[in-house]
Scaffold this motif. Structure first.
Motif, PDB file in Angstrom:
ATOM      1  N   VAL A  25      -4.177 -10.845   5.888  1.00  0.00           N
ATOM      2  CA  VAL A  25      -4.872  -9.559   5.810  1.00  0.00           C
ATOM      3  C   VAL A  25      -6.145  -9.774   5.010  1.00  0.00           C
ATOM      4  CG1 VAL A  25      -4.786  -7.192   4.973  1.00  0.00           C
ATOM      5  CG2 VAL A  25      -2.732  -8.238   5.949  1.00  0.00           C
ATOM      6  N   LYS A  26      -7.266  -9.517   5.619  1.00  0.00           N
ATOM      7  CA  LYS A  26      -8.531  -9.602   4.890  1.00  0.00           C
ATOM      8  C   LYS A  26      -9.344  -8.350   5.167  1.00  0.00           C
ATOM      9  CE  LYS A  26     -11.459 -12.093   8.198  1.00  0.00           C
ATOM     10  NZ  LYS A  26     -12.423 -13.207   8.345  1.00  0.00           N
ATOM     11  N   ASP A  27     -10.223  -8.037   4.238  1.00  0.00           N
ATOM     12  CA  ASP A  27     -11.000  -6.805   4.413  1.00  0.00           C
ATOM     13  C   ASP A  27     -12.440  -7.109   4.781  1.00  0.00           C
ATOM     14  OD1 ASP A  27     -12.690  -6.831   1.799  1.00  0.00           O
ATOM     15  OD2 ASP A  27     -10.635  -7.069   1.070  1.00  0.00           O
ATOM     16  N   LYS A 279      10.706  -8.687   7.429  1.00  0.00           N
ATOM     17  CA  LYS A 279       9.532  -9.537   7.215  1.00  0.00           C
ATOM     18  C   LYS A 279       9.030 -10.166   8.505  1.00  0.00           C
ATOM     19  CE  LYS A 279      10.493 -10.795   2.408  1.00  0.00           C
ATOM     20  NZ  LYS A 279      10.733 -11.908   1.473  1.00  0.00           N
ATOM     21  N   LYS A 280       9.940 -10.283   9.501  1.00  0.00           N
ATOM     22  CA  LYS A 280       9.556 -10.906  10.774  1.00  0.00           C
ATOM     23  C   LYS A 280       8.867  -9.933  11.724  1.00  0.00           C
ATOM     24  CE  LYS A 280      13.358 -14.270  10.683  1.00  0.00           C
ATOM     25  NZ  LYS A 280      14.538 -14.793  11.430  1.00  0.00           N
ATOM     26  N   LYS A 285       5.882  -4.942   6.042  1.00  0.00           N
ATOM     27  CA  LYS A 285       5.390  -4.172   4.892  1.00  0.00           C
ATOM     28  C   LYS A 285       3.934  -4.486   4.574  1.00  0.00           C
ATOM     29  CE  LYS A 285       6.982  -4.869   0.604  1.00  0.00           C
ATOM     30  NZ  LYS A 285       7.895  -4.769  -0.572  1.00  0.00           N
ATOM     31  N   LYS A 286       3.569  -5.760   4.546  1.00  0.00           N
ATOM     32  CA  LYS A 286       2.207  -6.159   4.202  1.00  0.00           C
ATOM     33  C   LYS A 286       1.190  -5.589   5.192  1.00  0.00           C
ATOM     34  CE  LYS A 286       0.812 -10.499   4.834  1.00  0.00           C
ATOM     35  NZ  LYS A 286       0.594 -11.950   4.604  1.00  0.00           N
ATOM     36  N   THR A 291      -2.626  -1.214   7.024  1.00  0.00           N
ATOM     37  CA  THR A 291      -2.980  -0.275   8.096  1.00  0.00           C
ATOM     38  C   THR A 291      -3.048   1.146   7.563  1.00  0.00           C
ATOM     39  OG1 THR A 291      -1.782  -1.722   9.637  1.00  0.00           O
ATOM     40  CG2 THR A 291      -2.388   0.471  10.438  1.00  0.00           C
ATOM     41  N   MET A 292      -2.129   1.493   6.679  1.00  0.00           N
ATOM     42  CA  MET A 292      -2.132   2.836   6.086  1.00  0.00           C
ATOM     43  C   MET A 292      -3.394   3.059   5.231  1.00  0.00           C
ATOM     44  SD  MET A 292       1.923   3.006   5.111  1.00  0.00           S
ATOM     45  CE  MET A 292       2.188   4.758   4.872  1.00  0.00           C
ATOM     46  N   GLU A 293      -3.844   2.014   4.576  1.00  0.00           N
ATOM     47  CA  GLU A 293      -5.091   2.130   3.812  1.00  0.00           C
ATOM     48  C   GLU A 293      -6.260   2.420   4.748  1.00  0.00           C
ATOM     49  OE1 GLU A 293      -7.738  -0.240   0.428  1.00  0.00           O
ATOM     50  OE2 GLU A 293      -6.183  -1.315   1.538  1.00  0.00           O
ATOM     51  N   ASN A 294      -6.307   1.721   5.891  1.00  0.00           N
ATOM     52  CA  ASN A 294      -7.349   1.996   6.893  1.00  0.00           C
ATOM     53  C   ASN A 294      -7.319   3.451   7.332  1.00  0.00           C
ATOM     54  OD1 ASN A 294      -8.082  -0.699   6.837  1.00  0.00           O
ATOM     55  ND2 ASN A 294      -7.120  -1.225   8.780  1.00  0.00           N
TER      56      ASN A 294
END
Length: 359
Positions: A25-27, A279-280, A285-286, A291-294
Motif C-alpha cells: 500500500v503506497k500513497d 489475511k489471505k 485488513k491492511k 480503502t476506507m481512508e480513500n
C-alpha cells in the motif's frame, strides 16, 4: 530422502503463503486549490471594504513609519471583497498605541549544592514590563453590525518578560548597559509582528473567501500475484477529479463530482470483499483500512460529512489510525462553515425574491 522432500515441500508452502500476502500500500500525493469558506462571513450583499490604519503622532527614534504602515496595510485585506474609497460596505480600522516600557530590578535566592553542602545563592535580573496596544475594529456598515471591536491579544495589558540572570549585580549592570537598546527594540518588534499577524489571521479565517492549497493522499495497492488494477483506475479518476476542481464557494464543481464518484464506486465495490479476519483475502485488513481512508477523503470533498464520520468510526473499530480523528475534525469544521454559507445564500435568495433590485 522422504524427510528432505517433506522439508522442501514445507519451505515451498511457507514461501508461497507469504508471497500471497505481499500487498504493498503506497500513497500518491495530490495538490489542488480551492476556496476556503470563512468562519464568520458577512452577508452576501457585502461586496466592498475600506481600511483605515492609524499610527501614533510621535514614534520612537528606532521606528519606521512607512514600515509600520505597510505592515498594517498588508494585514487588513479581505479576500473576496473589493477595496474601495467610495461608499464601502465594510470598514476595517486599526489604531496603534505608543510603546510602553520600563524595567524593575529583581533579586531571587536559590538553594544550590556545592559538594556535600547546600548553599544559598543570589541571582540578579530585570523584569521587563511593556505593552504595545493595537486595536482592531471591523464594522459592517451596510448591515449595521460590528463584527469585531477589541485590542488584539489583549495588547493593552502589561506583559512581563525576564532578562538573563547573573550572580552579581555588577554583571547584570554591565550586560544591561551593552544590550538594553537591542533588547528593547527586539521586544517591541516581536510584539508588533505578533499582533499584526493575529489581525491577518483573524480576517483571513473569519471573513475571507481565500484561495487555499490542499494536499491529500490517495492509497493504491499493488501485488505480484493478485490483480489490484482497479486501484490504479480509481487513482486516475481521483487525479482527474482534483485537476478539474473549480474554485467555487462551497463546492468543487460538477466535473469534479463526476470523476470522484467514479473513484468512490470502485472503492466501494472493493469493500464488498472486505474480510479483516482473513489475511489471505484480497481486501484484508491492511487493504481495507487504506480503502476506507480513500473513501473518507473523497466524501469529505463532496461535502458528505456524515459519510466521513461513519467510515472513520468503522475503520477505528478495526484498526486505529490518526487519519480517522483528523478527517472527522476537518469534516466537522467544514460542515459548520458550509451550513453558515448556505444560510447566507438562503437569506440572499429571500431578499432578492422580495426585492429583485437587491444584490
Amino acid at each position: 530422502m522422504k524427510k528432505l522432500l517433506l522439508i522442501f515441500a514445507l519451505v515451498l508452502f511457507i514461501f508461497s503463503s507469504h508471497a500471497t500476502h505481499a500487498q504493498k500500500v503506497k500513497d500518491e500525493k495530490i495538490s489542488f486549490t480551492y476556496i476556503q469558506l470563512p468562519n464568520n462571513p458577512f452577508l452576501l450583499n457585502v461586496k466592498t471594504f475600506i481600511k483605515e490604519n492609524e499610527l501614533p503622532s510621535s514614534l520612537g527614534a528606532d521606528d519606521n513609519r512607512s514600515s509600520l504602515k505597510n505592515a498594517l496595510e498588508g494585514a487588513t485585506n479581505i479576500s473576496g471583497l473589493t477595496e474601495t474609497e467610495e461608499s464601502p460596505d465594510v470598514e476595517i480600522s486599526t489604531k496603534l498605541g505608543s510603546f510602553y516600557y520600563f524595567t524593575e530590578y529583581q533579586k531571587i535566592e536559590r538553594e544550590e549544592k556545592r559538594g556535600d553542602q547546600k548553599v544559598k545563592v543570589n541571582y540578579h535580573y530585570y523584569d521587563i514590563n511593556y505593552s504595545y496596544p493595537l486595536h482592531l475594529k471591523i464594522e459592517d456598515i451596510k448591515n449595521g453590525e460590528t463584527k469585531y471591536d477589541a485590542y488584539v491579544n489583549n495588547s493593552q495589558d502589561k506583559t512581563i518578560e525576564k532578562s538573563k540572570e547573573f550572580k552579581s549585580y555588577s554583571e547584570l549592570s554591565d550586560y544591561w548597559a551593552k544590550n538594553k537598546k537591542n533588547i528593547r527594540k527586539s521586544i517591541k518588534d516581536k510584539a508588533f509582528s505578533k499582533n499584526v499577524q493575529s489581525i491577518k489571521n483573524h480576517i483571513h479565517l473569519n471573513y475571507a473567501y481565500a484561495n487555499a492549497k490542499a494536499n491529500i493522499k490517495i492509497n493504491i495497492v499493488t501485488d505480484k500475484k493478485t490483480d489490484y488494477s482497479e486501484y490504479a483506475q480509481a487513482l486516475a479518476h481521483a487525479q482527474n477529479a482534483f485537476s478539474a476542481a473549480e474554485q467555487n464557494r462551497g463546492n468543487l464543481g460538477e466535473a469534479f463530482e463526476t470523476e470522484i464518484k467514479e473513484a468512490i464506486a470502485i472503492w466501494e465495490k472493493a469493500m464488498l470483499e472486505f474480510n479483516p479476519q482473513n489475511k489471505k483475502a484480497k481486501i484484508n485488513k491492511k487493504v481495507g483500512i487504506a480503502t476506507m481512508e480513500n473513501l473518507a477523503i473523497a466524501y469529505l470533498w463532496v461535502n458528505d460529512f456524515e459519510k466521513v464520520r461513519e467510515i472513520s468510526d468503522q475503520a477505528r473499530e478495526i484498526n486505529k489510525k490518526s487519519w480517522q480523528i483528523s478527517l472527522v475534525k476537518v469534516a466537522e469544521k467544514n460542515e459548520t462553515k458550509l451550513a453558515k454559507y448556505l444560510e447566507l445564500l438562503k437569506v440572499q435568495e429571500e431578499a432578492t425574491s422580495e426585492n429583485p433590485e437587491t444584490k
